[in-house]
Design an enzyme around this catalytic site. Structure first.
Site, PDB file in Angstrom:
ATOM      1  N   LYS A  63       0.699  -1.229  -0.149  1.00 34.54           N
ATOM      2  CA  LYS A  63       0.153  -0.267  -0.114  1.00 34.54           C
ATOM      3  C   LYS A  63       0.784   1.641   0.046  1.00 34.54           C
ATOM      4  O   LYS A  63       0.403   2.410  -0.343  1.00 34.54           O
ATOM      5  CB  LYS A  63      -0.953  -0.270   1.255  1.00 34.54           C
ATOM      6  CG  LYS A  63      -1.935  -0.998   1.419  1.00 34.54           C
ATOM      7  CD  LYS A  63      -3.124  -0.070   0.936  1.00 34.54           C
ATOM      8  CE  LYS A  63      -4.473  -0.875   0.986  1.00 34.54           C
ATOM      9  NZ  LYS A  63      -4.588  -2.868   1.992  1.00 34.54           N
ATOM     10  N   SER A  88      -8.849   0.147   6.984  1.00 31.04           N
ATOM     11  CA  SER A  88      -8.387  -0.926   8.053  1.00 31.04           C
ATOM     12  C   SER A  88      -7.005  -1.697   9.188  1.00 31.04           C
ATOM     13  O   SER A  88      -6.648  -2.371   9.053  1.00 31.04           O
ATOM     14  CB  SER A  88      -9.099  -2.597   7.645  1.00 31.04           C
ATOM     15  OG  SER A  88      -8.485  -3.103   6.767  1.00 31.04           O
ATOM     16  N   GLU A 214      -9.989 -13.599  -2.976  1.00 36.38           N
ATOM     17  CA  GLU A 214     -10.616 -12.899  -1.247  1.00 36.38           C
ATOM     18  C   GLU A 214     -10.765 -14.022  -0.748  1.00 36.38           C
ATOM     19  O   GLU A 214     -11.235 -15.261  -1.180  1.00 36.38           O
ATOM     20  CB  GLU A 214     -11.825 -13.189  -2.556  1.00 36.38           C
ATOM     21  CG  GLU A 214     -12.589 -11.326  -3.121  1.00 36.38           C
ATOM     22  CD  GLU A 214     -13.881 -11.342  -3.509  1.00 36.38           C
ATOM     23  OE1 GLU A 214     -14.313 -10.294  -3.805  1.00 36.38           O
ATOM     24  OE2 GLU A 214     -14.096 -12.352  -4.152  1.00 36.38           O
ATOM     25  N   GLY A 218     -15.929 -13.205   1.712  1.00 37.88           N
ATOM     26  CA  GLY A 218     -16.500 -12.387   1.646  1.00 37.88           C
ATOM     27  C   GLY A 218     -15.759 -12.192   0.633  1.00 37.88           C
ATOM     28  O   GLY A 218     -15.072 -11.373  -0.656  1.00 37.88           O
ATOM     29  N   ASP A 220     -17.524 -10.927  -2.475  1.00 44.04           N
ATOM     30  CA  ASP A 220     -17.744 -10.551  -3.436  1.00 44.04           C
ATOM     31  C   ASP A 220     -17.479  -9.279  -4.710  1.00 44.04           C
ATOM     32  O   ASP A 220     -18.565  -9.480  -5.749  1.00 44.04           O
ATOM     33  CB  ASP A 220     -18.456  -8.635  -2.753  1.00 44.04           C
ATOM     34  CG  ASP A 220     -16.554  -7.718  -2.584  1.00 44.04           C
ATOM     35  OD1 ASP A 220     -16.376  -8.799  -1.460  1.00 44.04           O
ATOM     36  OD2 ASP A 220     -16.252  -7.048  -3.015  1.00 44.04           O
ATOM     37  N   SER A 314       0.713  -9.545   0.124  1.00 40.87           N
ATOM     38  CA  SER A 314       0.568  -8.258  -0.107  1.00 40.87           C
ATOM     39  C   SER A 314       1.340  -7.638   1.204  1.00 40.87           C
ATOM     40  O   SER A 314       1.581  -6.343   1.009  1.00 40.87           O
ATOM     41  CB  SER A 314      -0.797  -8.353  -0.733  1.00 40.87           C
ATOM     42  OG  SER A 314      -1.663  -9.301   0.865  1.00 40.87           O
TER      43      SER A 314
HETATM   44  C1  LIG Z   1      -5.260  -3.979   0.803  1.00 41.67           C
HETATM   45  C2  LIG Z   1      -4.433  -5.113   1.219  1.00 41.67           C
HETATM   46  C3  LIG Z   1      -4.818  -5.485   0.585  1.00 41.67           C
HETATM   47  C4  LIG Z   1      -6.596  -5.516  -0.621  1.00 41.67           C
HETATM   48  O1  LIG Z   1      -5.841  -4.972  -1.275  1.00 41.67           O
HETATM   49  P1  LIG Z   1      -7.250  -3.806  -2.431  1.00 41.67           P
HETATM   50  O2  LIG Z   1      -6.472  -3.156  -2.919  1.00 41.67           O
HETATM   51  O3  LIG Z   1      -8.254  -3.538  -1.447  1.00 41.67           O
HETATM   52  O4  LIG Z   1      -7.594  -5.153  -3.316  1.00 41.67           O
HETATM   53  C5  LIG Z   1      -4.083  -7.215   0.405  1.00 41.67           C
HETATM   54  N1  LIG Z   1      -3.524  -7.757   1.266  1.00 41.67           N
HETATM   55  C6  LIG Z   1      -2.715  -6.803   2.267  1.00 41.67           C
HETATM   56  C7  LIG Z   1      -1.922  -6.753   3.267  1.00 41.67           C
HETATM   57  C8  LIG Z   1      -3.403  -5.595   2.369  1.00 41.67           C
HETATM   58  O5  LIG Z   1      -3.112  -4.165   2.761  1.00 41.67           O
END
Ligand SMILES: *Cc1c(COP(=O)(O)O)cnc(C)c1O
Length: 330
Positions: A63, A88, A214, A218, A220, A314
Site C-alpha cells: 500500500k 482497516s 478473496e 467475502g 463480493d 501483499s
Molecule cells: C489492502 C490489502 C489487500 C487488498 O488490497 P486491495 O487493493 O484493497 O484489493 C491485500 N493484502 C494486504 C496485506 C492489504 O493491506
C-alpha cells in the site's frame, strides 16, 4: 458496453502509462522488493513459483506504493491542506508514512477493532487517528466530513486512479525481474492491487492469466465478476483483515472486468496453514490477508502445474500475539 460506458465517462481509469509514471515517482523511496522462491512450494504444486515479497515493503505492505503516488500527484494547495483516509490498517500506515515523507499532514479514520500494531504504527508515523465502529458507523461519511471541515483531500484505499497506478508497480517489477509468467495470482480486497497488477500484466504479457483471490466469507469480487456489475455484501468476518471490503471500487471494477480472468476464494483455515508454511519453510512473516494468493496456489484452488506463476505476498503486518494465537490453534 452500454452500461459500463456510462460509468466510465465519469471516472478517470488509469492505464499502464500511469503505472510507469508512478514507478518513477516512487523509485527513490519505495523498496524494490525481492522475489522469493521455494523448492518446497514448487514440489508441492508442480509449478515454478515466484513470490513477490511486498511483506518486506516499507510500512509492511504494497500500500505504500499507491499512497505515495497519490500524495505525489497532489497540487501545492492540496498538499498544504493535508490528506485524510479511512482504512482497516495498512493503507492508513502507508498513507501516514508517505505523507510524512512528503511533508503533508494526515488524519486517519480507523475501526475501533483495528489490530493494535496497525494503530500504533499509524500514530507513530505522525498521523492523527479518529476511531469509528465498523458495524454501526459509515467510515466514508465520517472521512468526507473531516475532509470538508479541513479542506483536506480524501485518499481512498483502493478506488482511486493514482492509488491503482501505484499498486501496479509491484507487478511491473515482478515481471521485469523474472520475465515471462503464465499465471499471476493476486490478493483482492477492494481491488487496488488487482486492478494495478492487471494493468501491468496485460500490457507486458498479454497472454498471462490473471486471477484474484478473496476470503471465502467475502466473495463480493467473485460475484461481481460473474454478474458483470459491482455486487455489495455485508461486512464479512475473516482473519484476512485487509480484505474485508464489502464491494470492489468503481475504477477497480472497470479494469477487473476487462482484464482479470477469474476470482477464487480460500478459507481462513487455508490462510493459517499458508502463514505457517511461510514461517516454517521460508522464514518470513506474511499476514493473513497477505497469504490469500499463495493459499489458493498451495491448496490447489488454482491449477498451476507446469506453469511459471507470479504470486503477490501483499503484506506482513500482523501482531505477534495474533500470529502465534492463529498458528497455535492446531
Ligand atoms: C489492502 C490489502 C489487500 C487488498 O488490497 P486491495 O487493493 O484493497 O484489493 C491485500 N493484502 C494486504 C496485506 C492489504 O493491506
Amino acid at each position: 458496453m452500454t452500461n459500463s460506458r456510462s460509468i466510465s465517462t465519469s471516472l478517470r481509469i488509469p492505464t499502464f502509462d500511469n503505472v510507469q509514471t508512478a514507478r518513477v515517482r516512487i523509485a527513490s523511496v519505495a523498496h524494490h522488493t525481492p522475489v522469493l522462491t521455494s523448492r518446497t512450494a514448487d514440489a508441492r504444486t508442480g509449478a515454478t513459483i515466484f513470490f513477490k515479497a511486498e511483506n518486506l515493503q516499507r510500512a509492511g505492505a504494497f500500500k505504500f506504493r499507491g499512497a505515495y503516488n497519490a500524495v505525489a500527484a497532489l497540487d501545492a494547495l492540496s498538499r498544504k491542506n493535508g490528506v485524510v483516509a479511512y482504512s482497516s490498517g495498512n493503507h492508513a500506515q502507508a498513507l501516514a508514512y508517505a505523507a510524512r515523507l512528503q511533508g503533508v499532514s494526515v488524519t486517519i479514520v480507523m475501526p475501533q477493532d483495528a489490530p493494535e500494531i496497525k494503530v500504533a504504527a499509524t500514530k507513530g508515523y505522525g498521523a492523527e487517528v479518529v476511531f469509528y465502529d465498523r458495524y454501526t458507523e459509515d467510515r466514508e461519511t465520517i472521512s468526507r466530513r473531516i475532509a470538508e471541515e479541513r479542506g483536506a483531500t480524501l485518499i481512498p484505499p483502493y478506488d482511486h486512479p493514482d492509488v491503482i497506478a501505484g499498486q501496479g508497480t509491484a507487478t511491473l517489477e515482478l515481471i521485469e525481474d523474472v520475465g515471462e509468467i503464465d499465471l499471476l495470482v493476486v490478493p483482492l480486497g477492494g481491488g487496488g492491487l488487482l486492478a494495478g497488477s492487471a494493468l501491468s500484466a496485460r500490457a507486458l504479457l498479454p497472454a498471462c492469466t490473471i486471477v484474484g483471490v478473496e476470503p471465502e466469507a467475502g466473495n463480493d469480487g467473485q460475484q461481481s465478476l460473474r454478474k458483470g456489475e459491482v455486487v455489495h455484501i455485508p461486512v464479512p468476518k475473516s482473519i484476512a483483515d485487509g480484505a474485508l471490503s464489502t464491494y470492489v471500487g468503481a475504477h477497480n471494477f472497470a479494469i477487473l472486468k476487462d482484464k482479470v480472468d477469474d476470482i477464487v476464494t480460500v478459507t481462513d483455515g487455508q490462510l493459517v496453514e499458508t502463514m505457517r508454511f511461510f514461517a516454517e519453510r521460508m522464514k518470513i512473516i506474511v499476514e493473513p490477508t497477505g497469504c490469500l494468493a499463495a493459499a489458493a496456489i498451495l491448496h490447489g484452488t488454482i491449477a498451476c502445474a507446469g506453469k511459471r506463476v507470479g504470486v503477490l505476498l501483499s503484506g506482513g503486518n500482523v501482531d505477534l500475539k495474533a500470529f502465534s494465537a492463529l498458528l497455535g490453534e492446531r
